[in-house]
Motif scaffolding. Sequence first.
Motif, PDB file in Angstrom:
ATOM      1  N   PRO A  76       0.816  -1.215   0.000  1.00 29.85           N
ATOM      2  CA  PRO A  76       0.000   0.000   0.000  1.00 29.85           C
ATOM      3  C   PRO A  76       0.854   1.271   0.000  1.00 29.85           C
ATOM      4  O   PRO A  76       2.046   1.233   0.324  1.00 29.85           O
ATOM      5  N   LYS A  77       0.210   2.374  -0.367  1.00 32.83           N
ATOM      6  CA  LYS A  77       0.875   3.665  -0.418  1.00 32.83           C
ATOM      7  C   LYS A  77       0.854   4.338   0.955  1.00 32.83           C
ATOM      8  O   LYS A  77      -0.139   4.245   1.686  1.00 32.83           O
ATOM      9  N   LEU A  78       1.958   5.016   1.288  1.00 36.58           N
ATOM     10  CA  LEU A  78       1.991   5.805   2.516  1.00 36.58           C
ATOM     11  C   LEU A  78       1.006   6.963   2.401  1.00 36.58           C
ATOM     12  O   LEU A  78       0.811   7.514   1.329  1.00 36.58           O
ATOM     13  N   ARG A  79       0.413   7.347   3.510  1.00 32.92           N
ATOM     14  CA  ARG A  79      -0.502   8.478   3.497  1.00 32.92           C
ATOM     15  C   ARG A  79       0.235   9.767   3.838  1.00 32.92           C
ATOM     16  O   ARG A  79       1.134   9.790   4.685  1.00 32.92           O
ATOM     17  N   SER A  80      -0.146  10.825   3.152  1.00 31.67           N
ATOM     18  CA  SER A  80       0.372  12.154   3.480  1.00 31.67           C
ATOM     19  C   SER A  80      -0.532  12.799   4.522  1.00 31.67           C
ATOM     20  O   SER A  80      -1.755  12.573   4.517  1.00 31.67           O
ATOM     21  N   GLY A  81       0.056  13.605   5.386  1.00 31.76           N
ATOM     22  CA  GLY A  81      -0.723  14.333   6.381  1.00 31.76           C
ATOM     23  C   GLY A  81      -0.784  13.707   7.748  1.00 31.76           C
ATOM     24  O   GLY A  81      -1.152  14.364   8.726  1.00 31.76           O
ATOM     25  N   LEU A  82      -0.411  12.426   7.860  1.00 23.35           N
ATOM     26  CA  LEU A  82      -0.444  11.777   9.174  1.00 23.35           C
ATOM     27  C   LEU A  82       0.721  12.257  10.048  1.00 23.35           C
ATOM     28  O   LEU A  82       0.605  12.296  11.274  1.00 23.35           O
ATOM     29  N   PHE A  83       1.829  12.595   9.417  1.00 20.67           N
ATOM     30  CA  PHE A  83       3.014  13.096  10.116  1.00 20.67           C
ATOM     31  C   PHE A  83       3.549  14.259   9.298  1.00 20.67           C
ATOM     32  O   PHE A  83       3.705  14.152   8.082  1.00 20.67           O
ATOM     33  N   VAL A  84       3.872  15.354   9.965  1.00 20.51           N
ATOM     34  CA  VAL A  84       4.392  16.529   9.266  1.00 20.51           C
ATOM     35  C   VAL A  84       5.625  17.023  10.005  1.00 20.51           C
ATOM     36  O   VAL A  84       5.572  17.267  11.224  1.00 20.51           O
ATOM     37  N   HIS A  85       6.717  17.153   9.266  1.00 22.43           N
ATOM     38  CA  HIS A  85       7.955  17.690   9.821  1.00 22.43           C
ATOM     39  C   HIS A  85       8.111  19.124   9.355  1.00 22.43           C
ATOM     40  O   HIS A  85       8.089  19.397   8.152  1.00 22.43           O
TER      41      HIS A  85
END
Length: 408
Positions: A397-406
């Motif tokens: 599966p693809k990683l989700r954007s927005g779950l962790f933000v640096h």
Amino acid sequence: MKIKAFKGLRPTVEKASAIASLPYDVVNFAQAKEQAEGKPLSFMRVVRSEIELPAGTEPYSDVVYNHAKENFQKLVDGGHMVREDAPCMYLYRQVMGDHAQTGLVATFSAEDYDADVIKKHEKTREAKENDRYMLTRTLRVNTGPVFLTVRDGTLLDKIVEDKKDEDALFDFTADDGIRHSVWKISDPETLAKIVETFDAIPCAYVADGHHRSASNARCARIFKGENPNHTGDEDYNWFLSVVFPAGQLAILPYNRVVRDLNGNSKEEFLAKLAQACKLEKTGVKAPDCSKNVSMYLDGEWYSLTFENTDGLDAVSSLDVALLQDRVLAPLLGIGDPRTDERIDFVGGIKGTDELEKLVNSKEFAVAFSMYPTTTDQLMAIADAGQIMPPKSTWFEPKLRSGLFVHTF
């Protein structure tokens, strides 16, 4: 290899599923717009903010990056994303059907990227790298994690052992049926042990996210040059990544479709193809081993077997390279698959039905169903400092954007 905990932003527990989005580069404009439809908090509105702008807006213009910054700030100002109280890392598990993979979320050293401690296997395209660089620089944020992997047998295998579901910070199933679970690691002693563990791991490999990692490292170099008081400890020296043990990863094929037969009739093309490889009409839709490709043409499935492959190097022996060098370039005139508009690529997650659909629609003349590249092949090519042909791997599966933000 250097990694670091980070005091980042993340969604509130209640908003995680509403904010999490697919990566920017696995959807086209229409798909991105559809993904965000009815989801005002979707991070797609940050990573692909042009979907909210007037038709015809240049996607690589300042107005797009500034609008992305506005949308990101709305999430923060609205209380939908919160700052961690202290530096932390996370465990991130994804479950797709019977397949599960768990990775460690942390920030990785841009210096390690430049020194090839973080190894690459793909070239970046200038326009796409510039795009992610401008977004990252404008927001001063890593909007999506780079997908890294390390060889099995490292202590990462121990670190990512699954936690109890009831202890998860986030635990939700997305619209596509992928389950996402996240655990926070904030104990300073545990974090220190993880950093020490990675000190002993000699390298990591970019599995997916070459444009993100290249643009992040570029930001680090530029911010370093602009800062007369640079110390090396600044947050811009680090970029957001998720690293998985190689044995947990699922690589699907990256299939090909071509719009025409390069002026050949069906009979002429098949005759030429029979000279380039062993050709059989089999009805087999997906190959079960390397050096074999399934081809869909005029309602029928054929098997292509490539022979005389002994002595080829790691790149030339890849199935995608064999197809390119022996069929796509000489027979179909696809010289550069990165730029030729007569070819398109279909992620294996869509299956062979999608290939049949595209050819049956007459939009494309022929489709090629590939055997997936392996992680061992990826690592061998990266270790040799070589480059894979474009669109060689499809990770799911693809990683989700927005779950962790640096932020930096």
